[in-house]
Design a protein around this motif. Structure first.
Motif, short mmCIF file in Angstrom:
data_model
loop_
_atom_site.label_atom_id
_atom_site.label_comp_id
_atom_site.label_asym_id
_atom_site.label_seq_id
_atom_site.Cartn_x
_atom_site.Cartn_y
_atom_site.Cartn_z
N SER A 1 16.81 -1.89 -2.07
CA SER A 1 15.64 -2.62 -2.54
C SER A 1 15.40 -2.36 -4.02
O SER A 1 15.96 -1.44 -4.62
N GLU A 2 14.54 -3.19 -4.61
CA GLU A 2 14.13 -3.04 -6.00
C GLU A 2 12.63 -3.33 -6.08
O GLU A 2 11.97 -3.54 -5.05
N GLU A 3 12.09 -3.34 -7.30
CA GLU A 3 10.64 -3.49 -7.45
C GLU A 3 10.10 -4.79 -6.87
O GLU A 3 8.96 -4.85 -6.44
N SER A 4 10.89 -5.84 -6.87
CA SER A 4 10.42 -7.15 -6.39
C SER A 4 10.61 -7.35 -4.89
O SER A 4 10.22 -8.38 -4.35
N THR A 5 11.19 -6.38 -4.19
CA THR A 5 11.48 -6.54 -2.76
C THR A 5 10.20 -6.57 -1.94
O THR A 5 9.35 -5.69 -2.05
N CYS A 6 10.06 -7.61 -1.09
CA CYS A 6 8.89 -7.71 -0.22
C CYS A 6 9.29 -7.40 1.22
O CYS A 6 10.46 -7.15 1.52
N ALA A 7 8.32 -7.43 2.13
CA ALA A 7 8.58 -7.08 3.52
C ALA A 7 9.62 -8.00 4.16
O ALA A 7 10.47 -7.56 4.94
N LEU A 8 9.58 -9.29 3.84
CA LEU A 8 10.55 -10.22 4.39
C LEU A 8 11.97 -9.88 3.92
O LEU A 8 12.93 -9.97 4.68
N VAL B 1 2.67 -2.80 7.24
CA VAL B 1 1.42 -3.43 6.84
C VAL B 1 1.44 -4.92 7.16
O VAL B 1 0.49 -5.47 7.74
N ALA B 2 2.52 -5.60 6.79
CA ALA B 2 2.59 -7.05 6.99
C ALA B 2 2.57 -7.41 8.47
O ALA B 2 1.88 -8.36 8.88
N LEU B 3 3.31 -6.68 9.29
CA LEU B 3 3.32 -6.97 10.72
C LEU B 3 1.95 -6.72 11.35
O LEU B 3 1.49 -7.52 12.18
N CYS B 4 1.30 -5.64 10.98
CA CYS B 4 -0.04 -5.35 11.53
C CYS B 4 -1.05 -6.42 11.11
O CYS B 4 -1.84 -6.91 11.93
N ARG B 5 -1.04 -6.80 9.84
CA ARG B 5 -1.97 -7.82 9.38
C ARG B 5 -1.76 -9.15 10.09
O ARG B 5 -2.72 -9.87 10.36
N SER B 6 -0.51 -9.47 10.39
CA SER B 6 -0.23 -10.74 11.06
C SER B 6 -0.83 -10.79 12.46
O SER B 6 -1.02 -11.86 13.03
N LEU B 7 -1.15 -9.60 13.02
CA LEU B 7 -1.81 -9.50 14.32
C LEU B 7 -3.30 -9.23 14.17
O LEU B 7 -3.96 -8.81 15.12
N GLN B 8 -3.83 -9.46 12.98
CA GLN B 8 -5.25 -9.30 12.66
C GLN B 8 -5.71 -7.85 12.80
O GLN B 8 -6.85 -7.58 13.17
N MET B 9 -4.82 -6.93 12.46
CA MET B 9 -5.20 -5.52 12.33
C MET B 9 -5.15 -5.17 10.84
O MET B 9 -4.07 -5.23 10.23
N PRO B 10 -6.28 -4.83 10.21
CA PRO B 10 -6.27 -4.48 8.78
C PRO B 10 -5.34 -3.31 8.51
O PRO B 10 -5.31 -2.33 9.26
N ALA B 11 -4.55 -3.43 7.44
CA ALA B 11 -3.59 -2.37 7.11
C ALA B 11 -3.47 -2.24 5.61
O ALA B 11 -3.60 -3.23 4.87
N ARG B 12 -3.21 -1.02 5.14
CA ARG B 12 -3.08 -0.75 3.70
C ARG B 12 -1.98 0.26 3.44
O ARG B 12 -1.66 1.10 4.29
N VAL B 13 -1.38 0.16 2.26
CA VAL B 13 -0.33 1.09 1.83
C VAL B 13 -0.98 2.34 1.25
O VAL B 13 -1.99 2.26 0.55
N VAL B 14 -0.39 3.49 1.53
CA VAL B 14 -0.87 4.77 1.02
C VAL B 14 0.27 5.47 0.29
O VAL B 14 1.42 5.43 0.73
#
Length: 259
Positions: free
Chosen positions: A150-157, A175-188
């Motif tokens: 990966s590099e700086e521009s790499t996204c979850a997809l 984070v992306a998978l959880c949000r898609s199921l309407q569960m709030p998620a954040r990166v730490v």
């Protein structure tokens, strides 16, 4: 558990470079900062502010040439992560105002394009902690931890397509998978005791049952000994250095030990 963290960063710039650093953990319900040392060489005037996510940000301008930032902390943290498999998913209409933004797609977490995949992963799981836990296990079982993919521009997809990445990529997928199921998620981002190889680390949190729970798909079990430095929608919000001019990071040395 009381931890000592140290982060020594050496930098070089061809001309004076404005910089925002995110290197100071805050005290809160999950950790308490007992002592700290923050040194910039050569010394320059600095200011500090709290960003919209509650992170401590240090703002200064590095002079032309070589500079070094050394940050040391002593922090009391939990030796185990909280686990509550009864924690429910809270319907969006009942979420606190400040949590709603963590349902939205973001630069590295295009959750609006991942619902079908997420539903297949959590099939048979009741909404809430069980789904979040299944997602973390799926990431660990299906994505290889590998540098250089990966590099700086790499996204979850991109990470899902490549099937490999590093800690920040694992966090973006979670984070992306959880949000898609309407569960709030954040990166730490922060530090993890006994991380191998030692470096600054990234994981993610999911808001369930009225509070945030930590998940780390790079680890085979819930591990405590974490010092949180910052959190945000994705890596764009939690960069430990944001430079506004040419800047080279020539060395970074991170250590975490028992106090």
């Amino acid at each position: 558990m009381r931890l000592r963290t140290r982060n020594h960063i050496e930098l070089s710039c061809e001309e004076a470079c404005p910089l925002v650093a995110m290197l100071r953990p805050r005290s809160g319900a999950q950790q308490w900062v007992i002592a700290e040392r923050y040194d910039v060489q050569p010394w320059v005037p600095a200011t500090e502010y709290i960003d919209c996510y509650g992170n401590l940000c240090q703002r200064f301008t590095l002079p032309q040439g070589k500079s070094a930032i050394t940050v040391e902390h002593e922090v009391e943290v939990a030796d185990q992560l909280d686990v509550d498999r009864r924690a429910d998913r809270i319907p969006p209409g009942m979420l606190p105002d400040e949590v709603l933004l963590y349902l939205l797609q973001s630069r590295y977490c295009p959750s609006d394009k991942m619902a079908e995949r997420a539903e297949k992963i959590v099939e048979g799981c009741p909404p809430g902690y069980a789904q979040a836990e299944r997602i973390a296990s799926w990431i660990r079982d299906n994505i290889d931890y590998k540098y250089g993919v990966s590099e700086e521009s790499t996204c979850a997809l991109d990470t899902l397509e490549d099937g490999a990445g590093v800690c920040r990529d694992f966090a973006h997928v979670g984070v992306a998978l959880c949000r898609s199921l309407q569960m709030p998620a954040r990166v730490v981002v922060g530090y993890l005791h006994r991380l191998e190889p030692m470096d600054m680390h990234a994981w993610y949190e999911v808001f369930l049952g009225g509070r945030w729970f930590a998940f780390d798909a790079t680890q085979d079990k819930p591990r405590g000994g974490r010092v949180v430095v910052a959190h945000g929608r994705d890596a764009a919000d939690v960069a430990f250095l944001s430079n506004y001019g040419p800047l080279d990071l020539t060395k970074m040395d991170v250590s975490v030990s028992l106090a």
